[in-house]
Design an enzyme around this catalytic site. Structure first.
Site, PDB file in Angstrom:
ATOM      1  N   ARG A 118       0.815  -1.242   0.000  1.00  0.00           N
ATOM      2  CA  ARG A 118       0.000   0.000   0.000  1.00  0.00           C
ATOM      3  C   ARG A 118       0.831   1.266   0.000  1.00  0.00           C
ATOM      4  NH1 ARG A 118      -2.844  -2.840   4.118  1.00  0.00           N
ATOM      5  NH2 ARG A 118      -4.530  -4.029   3.219  1.00  0.00           N
ATOM      6  N   LYS A 140       2.127  11.384 -10.466  1.00  0.00           N
ATOM      7  CA  LYS A 140       1.329  10.500 -11.316  1.00  0.00           C
ATOM      8  C   LYS A 140       2.189   9.308 -11.687  1.00  0.00           C
ATOM      9  CE  LYS A 140      -1.890  13.603 -13.662  1.00  0.00           C
ATOM     10  NZ  LYS A 140      -2.270  14.169 -14.978  1.00  0.00           N
ATOM     11  N   GLU A 182       7.382  18.905 -24.042  1.00  0.00           N
ATOM     12  CA  GLU A 182       6.689  19.129 -22.754  1.00  0.00           C
ATOM     13  C   GLU A 182       7.089  20.490 -22.158  1.00  0.00           C
ATOM     14  OE1 GLU A 182       4.236  17.273 -21.708  1.00  0.00           O
ATOM     15  OE2 GLU A 182       4.653  15.131 -21.902  1.00  0.00           O
ATOM     16  N   LYS A 224       5.363  23.480 -12.755  1.00  0.00           N
ATOM     17  CA  LYS A 224       4.644  22.246 -12.405  1.00  0.00           C
ATOM     18  C   LYS A 224       4.426  22.146 -10.897  1.00  0.00           C
ATOM     19  CE  LYS A 224       3.719  17.532 -13.285  1.00  0.00           C
ATOM     20  NZ  LYS A 224       3.881  16.348 -14.111  1.00  0.00           N
ATOM     21  N   GLU A 234      -5.773  16.659  -9.722  1.00  0.00           N
ATOM     22  CA  GLU A 234      -6.336  17.080 -11.012  1.00  0.00           C
ATOM     23  C   GLU A 234      -7.856  17.270 -10.971  1.00  0.00           C
ATOM     24  OE1 GLU A 234      -4.265  15.509 -14.509  1.00  0.00           O
ATOM     25  OE2 GLU A 234      -6.199  15.486 -15.525  1.00  0.00           O
ATOM     26  N   ARG A 238      -4.759  21.416 -12.807  1.00  0.00           N
ATOM     27  CA  ARG A 238      -3.708  20.486 -13.243  1.00  0.00           C
ATOM     28  C   ARG A 238      -3.995  19.900 -14.631  1.00  0.00           C
ATOM     29  NH1 ARG A 238      -0.323  15.830  -9.935  1.00  0.00           N
ATOM     30  NH2 ARG A 238       0.845  15.141 -11.758  1.00  0.00           N
ATOM     31  N   ASN A 242      -2.180  18.749 -19.452  1.00  0.00           N
ATOM     32  CA  ASN A 242      -2.434  17.732 -20.477  1.00  0.00           C
ATOM     33  C   ASN A 242      -2.680  18.364 -21.851  1.00  0.00           C
ATOM     34  OD1 ASN A 242      -2.268  15.511 -18.711  1.00  0.00           O
ATOM     35  ND2 ASN A 242      -4.306  16.005 -17.943  1.00  0.00           N
ATOM     36  N   HIS A 245      -2.368  16.388 -25.030  1.00  0.00           N
ATOM     37  CA  HIS A 245      -2.251  14.978 -24.661  1.00  0.00           C
ATOM     38  C   HIS A 245      -3.423  14.115 -25.131  1.00  0.00           C
ATOM     39  CE1 HIS A 245       1.115  16.417 -22.382  1.00  0.00           C
ATOM     40  NE2 HIS A 245       1.331  15.260 -21.798  1.00  0.00           N
ATOM     41  N   HIS A 249      -2.103  11.127 -26.938  1.00  0.00           N
ATOM     42  CA  HIS A 249      -2.308   9.747 -26.470  1.00  0.00           C
ATOM     43  C   HIS A 249      -3.007   8.920 -27.555  1.00  0.00           C
ATOM     44  CE1 HIS A 249      -2.137  10.837 -21.884  1.00  0.00           C
ATOM     45  NE2 HIS A 249      -0.955  10.830 -22.458  1.00  0.00           N
ATOM     46  N   HIS A 262       6.498   9.676 -26.659  1.00  0.00           N
ATOM     47  CA  HIS A 262       5.402  10.417 -26.038  1.00  0.00           C
ATOM     48  C   HIS A 262       5.483  11.914 -26.378  1.00  0.00           C
ATOM     49  CE1 HIS A 262       2.502  11.688 -23.030  1.00  0.00           C
ATOM     50  NE2 HIS A 262       3.408  12.497 -22.505  1.00  0.00           N
TER      51      HIS A 262
HETATM   52  P1  NAD Z   1      11.698   6.946 -21.964  1.00  0.00           P
HETATM   53  O1  NAD Z   1      11.661   6.709 -20.528  1.00  0.00           O
HETATM   54  O2  NAD Z   1      11.282   5.847 -22.875  1.00  0.00           O
HETATM   55  O3  NAD Z   1      13.158   7.439 -22.351  1.00  0.00           O
HETATM   56  C1  NAD Z   1      13.458   7.711 -23.704  1.00  0.00           C
HETATM   57  C2  NAD Z   1      14.700   6.934 -24.147  1.00  0.00           C
HETATM   58  O4  NAD Z   1      15.865   7.542 -23.606  1.00  0.00           O
HETATM   59  C3  NAD Z   1      14.718   5.486 -23.684  1.00  0.00           C
HETATM   60  O5  NAD Z   1      15.250   4.690 -24.708  1.00  0.00           O
HETATM   61  C4  NAD Z   1      15.673   5.534 -22.500  1.00  0.00           C
HETATM   62  O6  NAD Z   1      16.305   4.300 -22.250  1.00  0.00           O
HETATM   63  C5  NAD Z   1      16.666   6.554 -22.961  1.00  0.00           C
HETATM   64  N1  NAD Z   1      17.398   7.262 -21.924  1.00  0.00           N
HETATM   65  C6  NAD Z   1      16.923   7.714 -20.742  1.00  0.00           C
HETATM   66  N2  NAD Z   1      17.851   8.466 -20.139  1.00  0.00           N
HETATM   67  C7  NAD Z   1      18.926   8.469 -20.928  1.00  0.00           C
HETATM   68  C8  NAD Z   1      20.204   9.084 -20.849  1.00  0.00           C
HETATM   69  N3  NAD Z   1      20.514   9.912 -19.851  1.00  0.00           N
HETATM   70  N4  NAD Z   1      21.102   8.858 -21.828  1.00  0.00           N
HETATM   71  C9  NAD Z   1      20.767   8.057 -22.875  1.00  0.00           C
HETATM   72  N5  NAD Z   1      19.566   7.488 -23.033  1.00  0.00           N
HETATM   73  C10 NAD Z   1      18.661   7.684 -22.058  1.00  0.00           C
HETATM   74  O7  NAD Z   1      10.797   8.208 -22.373  1.00  0.00           O
HETATM   75  P2  NAD Z   1      10.591   9.641 -21.709  1.00  0.00           P
HETATM   76  O8  NAD Z   1      10.395  10.561 -22.846  1.00  0.00           O
HETATM   77  O9  NAD Z   1      11.602   9.933 -20.698  1.00  0.00           O
HETATM   78  O10 NAD Z   1       9.197   9.459 -20.928  1.00  0.00           O
HETATM   79  C11 NAD Z   1       8.007   9.177 -21.608  1.00  0.00           C
HETATM   80  C12 NAD Z   1       7.045   8.531 -20.635  1.00  0.00           C
HETATM   81  O11 NAD Z   1       6.758   9.425 -19.574  1.00  0.00           O
HETATM   82  C13 NAD Z   1       5.731   8.158 -21.265  1.00  0.00           C
HETATM   83  O12 NAD Z   1       5.368   6.849 -20.890  1.00  0.00           O
HETATM   84  C14 NAD Z   1       4.757   9.158 -20.686  1.00  0.00           C
HETATM   85  O13 NAD Z   1       3.451   8.669 -20.619  1.00  0.00           O
HETATM   86  C15 NAD Z   1       5.345   9.400 -19.341  1.00  0.00           C
HETATM   87  N6  NAD Z   1       4.960  10.688 -18.737  1.00  0.00           N
HETATM   88  C16 NAD Z   1       4.484  10.659 -17.464  1.00  0.00           C
HETATM   89  C17 NAD Z   1       4.146  11.833 -16.834  1.00  0.00           C
HETATM   90  C18 NAD Z   1       3.703  11.824 -15.398  1.00  0.00           C
HETATM   91  O14 NAD Z   1       3.253  12.852 -14.899  1.00  0.00           O
HETATM   92  N7  NAD Z   1       3.841  10.703 -14.704  1.00  0.00           N
HETATM   93  C19 NAD Z   1       4.271  13.054 -17.509  1.00  0.00           C
HETATM   94  C20 NAD Z   1       4.762  13.046 -18.805  1.00  0.00           C
HETATM   95  C21 NAD Z   1       5.101  11.850 -19.411  1.00  0.00           C
HETATM   96  N1  GLY Z   2       1.900  15.462 -17.145  1.00  0.00           N
HETATM   97  C1  GLY Z   2       0.703  16.004 -16.617  1.00  0.00           C
HETATM   98  C2  GLY Z   2       0.594  15.981 -15.119  1.00  0.00           C
HETATM   99  O1  GLY Z   2       1.479  15.557 -14.424  1.00  0.00           O
HETATM  100  O2  GLY Z   2      -0.396  16.385 -14.616  1.00  0.00           O
END
Ligand code: NAD
Ligand code: GLY
Length: 361
Positions: A118, A140, A182, A224, A234, A238, A242, A245, A249, A262
């Protein structure tokens, strides 16, 4: 190093931004729970940065779990694999889960930390620009369902975020650009001064100038942090984060997760949303063009792939988490720098937008 705070009362936490922070034990002192630490990383990031992180963990009992790289692995099976490891190794409730990687690692590790017993302590060490400016902050966590993006997850705030700008040196060009999308989002719907600053400094950011990157990460996190502190779950403001998005998405799911990054899908989604804003009189054609031009400087897509026509897009958008009573709510911009959420837009205008904002077949 600059430190700012997400002010969530007794769950408040720091975001540290700077170069060469990974190995610093002082940043984790008082943050880690008991002696057990699970570091979650992936096959790309682990070999690059695990050794740099280790000194920060001192003499704790550190278990490392490396997951396969990519959005296609942000799944139930990967999440369950993390839980299996925590159970097998008898991790107790005072353990800490540390995410070392991009947004995919952060989202899955965070969901494991949220669900194991939990909820256990969680630390975010984001290594992509996208994760440093967005996904590591705000709590999130999620995995994808085959039919829709981030449909399964939880809110679970980290105890600390360490954004080491030096890790961006090894990031691919495409991934850097995806993070820039972003960043632009914050300017487009939250802060016009930031948008203007990004237009003036895009070349330095994309050339990885350390000062420009640090300012970018700090400014984005400040926006943020303010929004999350005001609306953690949200219920209102908040949702502005998006912007782009709902369309983005739909593109990610429609093409298959991992085909577009993404951030690439969000870039196209913001341009599609801006087109709708022009058609409905919320923004000028010049403002929409400025947004497209800024994203294009990072070679980001500014329209949807040809094969995702209006009907398919609507079908995919119907699974968005912002849908209420069957109506698709969209984040729109009222000029640059200010956003709104609405389900009261002209449906004909949306069809025209979905039809027009597509690559030529
Ligand atoms: P990712 O985590 O897939 O990373 C992109 C690529 O870069 C991957 O191949 C990774 O292995 C590589 N990588 C990471 N760090 C590196 C480094 N320092 N040097 C070399 N390579 C490196 O993608 P992302 O763009 O970081 O994240 C996208 C994800 O985040 C999506 O799933 C999206 O839905 C999520 N997201 C979540 C939130 C949230 O609020 N939780 C907000 C925005 C996006
Ligand atoms: N990426 C949108 C949020 O965290 O609310």
């Amino acid at each position: 190093m600059l430190t700012l705070e997400v002010d969530l009362g007794e769950r408040r936490y720091p975001i540290h931004v700077g170069a060469d922070l990974l190995g610093r034990p002082d940043l984790l002192a008082g943050v880690l729970g008991g002696p057990q630490v699970l570091v979650v990383t992936n096959d790309t990031v682990g070999p690059l940065y695990l050794d740099r992180l280790r000194p920060a963990l001192g003499n704790r009992k550190v278990e490392v779990m490396s997951i396969p790289d990519g959005e296609a692995h942000k799944t139930f099976d990967t999440w369950y694999g993390l839980l299996d490891r925590l159970v097998e190794r008898r991790f107790s409730r005072d353990c800490t889960v540390v995410a070392l990687g991009g947004g995919v690692v952060g989202d899955i590790a965070g969901f494991a930390a949220a669900s194991y017993q939990r909820g256990v302590t969680f630390v975010q060490i984001p290594t992509t620009l996208l994760a440093q400016v967005d996904s590591s902050v705000g709590g999130k966590t999620a995995i994808n369902h085959p039919l829709g993006k981030n449909l399964i997850g939880a809110f679970h705030q980290p105890a600390c975020v360490i954004a080491d700008i030096a890790t961006l040196d090894t990031l691919g060009e495409r991934e850097l650009a995806a993070g820039f999308a972003e960043v632009v989002k914050y300017g487009a719907v939250c802060d016009r001064d930031f948008f203007d600053w990004l237009e003036a400094n895009a070349d330095a950011i994309l050339a990885r100038d350390r000062d420009a990157l640090a300012r970018t990460v700090h400014w984005s996190c400040a926006i943020k942090a303010r929004v999350v502190a005001a609306d953690e779950r949200e219920a209102g403001e908040r949702a502005l984060l998006n912007f782009g998005h709902t369309f983005g998405h739909a593109i990610e799911a429609g093409l298959g997760f991992g085909t577009w990054l993404h951030g690439e899908a969000v870039a196209a989604g913001m341009c599609i949303a801006a087109d709708l804003c022009v058609r409905t009189g919320l923004a000028s054609a010049e403002e929409a063009q400025r947004l497209r031009a800024l994203l294009a400087r990072a070679r980001l897509p500014t329209s949807a792939p040809a094969r995702l026509g209006p009907e398919r897009m609507r079908e995919l958008m119907a699974l968005d988490k912002k849908v209420r009573a069957g109506r698709i709510r969209l984040v729109l911009m009222r000029g640059l720098g200010s956003g709104l959420v609405s389900d009261d837009y002209d449906q004909g205008a949306l069809d025209a937008t979905l039809h027009e904002c597509r690559d030529a077949a």
